[in-house]
Design an enzyme around this catalytic site. Sequence first.
Site, PDB file in Angstrom:
ATOM      1  N   ASP A  50      40.066  50.987  44.033  1.00  0.00           N
ATOM      2  CA  ASP A  50      38.559  50.603  43.477  1.00  0.00           C
ATOM      3  C   ASP A  50      38.886  49.044  43.125  1.00  0.00           C
ATOM      4  OD1 ASP A  50      37.373  51.155  41.312  1.00  0.00           O
ATOM      5  OD2 ASP A  50      38.961  50.573  40.014  1.00  0.00           O
ATOM      6  N   PHE A  95      27.072  43.759  50.837  1.00  0.00           N
ATOM      7  CA  PHE A  95      26.218  44.322  49.330  1.00  0.00           C
ATOM      8  C   PHE A  95      27.432  43.577  48.195  1.00  0.00           C
ATOM      9  CE2 PHE A  95      30.409  46.321  47.399  1.00  0.00           C
ATOM     10  CZ  PHE A  95      31.529  46.316  49.172  1.00  0.00           C
ATOM     11  N   TYR A 144      28.539  42.341  45.114  1.00  0.00           N
ATOM     12  CA  TYR A 144      28.286  40.290  45.313  1.00  0.00           C
ATOM     13  C   TYR A 144      29.161  39.432  45.942  1.00  0.00           C
ATOM     14  CZ  TYR A 144      28.954  41.363  40.210  1.00  0.00           C
ATOM     15  OH  TYR A 144      29.437  42.187  38.746  1.00  0.00           O
ATOM     16  N   HIS A 195      39.586  42.374  50.692  1.00  0.00           N
ATOM     17  CA  HIS A 195      40.383  42.030  49.320  1.00  0.00           C
ATOM     18  C   HIS A 195      40.771  44.071  49.913  1.00  0.00           C
ATOM     19  CE1 HIS A 195      36.438  42.344  48.353  1.00  0.00           C
ATOM     20  NE2 HIS A 195      36.591  43.839  47.718  1.00  0.00           N
ATOM     21  N   ARG A 196      39.220  44.600  50.271  1.00  0.00           N
ATOM     22  CA  ARG A 196      39.680  46.346  51.071  1.00  0.00           C
ATOM     23  C   ARG A 196      39.874  46.319  52.389  1.00  0.00           C
ATOM     24  NH1 ARG A 196      35.765  47.372  48.292  1.00  0.00           N
ATOM     25  NH2 ARG A 196      34.184  46.498  49.806  1.00  0.00           N
TER      26      ARG A 196
END
Length: 209
Positions: free
Chosen positions: A71, A167, A169, A195-196
């Site tokens: 998330d 994709f 923002y 981050h991911r």
Amino acid sequence: MDFMKLVFATGNPGKLREAAEILGEGFELVTPAEVGITEEIPETGSTLRANSLQKADYIYNKTGLDCFADDSGLEVDLLGGAPGVETARYAGPQRDADANMTKLLGEMARREKEAAMARTNGMTTAKATRSARFRTSVTLIVGGQHHFFDGVMEGRIAQERAGEGGFGYDPVFIPEGYNLTNAQLGEEVKNTISHRGKALRAMADYLRG
Ligand code: IMP
């Protein structure tokens, strides 16, 4: 390392492909639909971690299979950390990326105007900043055990959209150390700094032991 099969809690083929690229060799990712979960997985937590935990638990409780969920959210300092856990639904439940960016840029312009007016009236205001960061929380369940991995990408919000790639923002997010938006940088560069990417590489490192 043995070939490892993991259910990834996403229905988004783009995210599945991105995760497969980040994790690299040795993993087979399958979707919830492929293991019989066709309903929408609930996501009602008030933090990123609560949401990734809720999604991973949902899959594990239904299937008993090794799985993970992520998330992510965007924190904007000028907006006191918003949209945060509401990032996907910032402009409404339709989760529209363009409407979300319009709202974000509008809210930031409004705050900056308020601060400028306050200064005109002789008040001192906090230093204007457009700093922001993306955060990801990943929950992994292997052999029934929970593990958590986090990733952060620091940066700032651009004055206007730029670039066609990515994709969400991406057209308004400029990562630290760059002068281009994520949407201009392209997937390969973005995956190395995102981050991911950081959270999923930490998970892959853990699983490779
Ligand atoms: P999710 O939890 O990965 O679905 O992310 C929640 C929302 O954050 C998405 O709907 C996007 O709007 C935004 N988001 C997450 N990661 C990114 C990214 O890498 N670039 C741009 N927007 C993102």
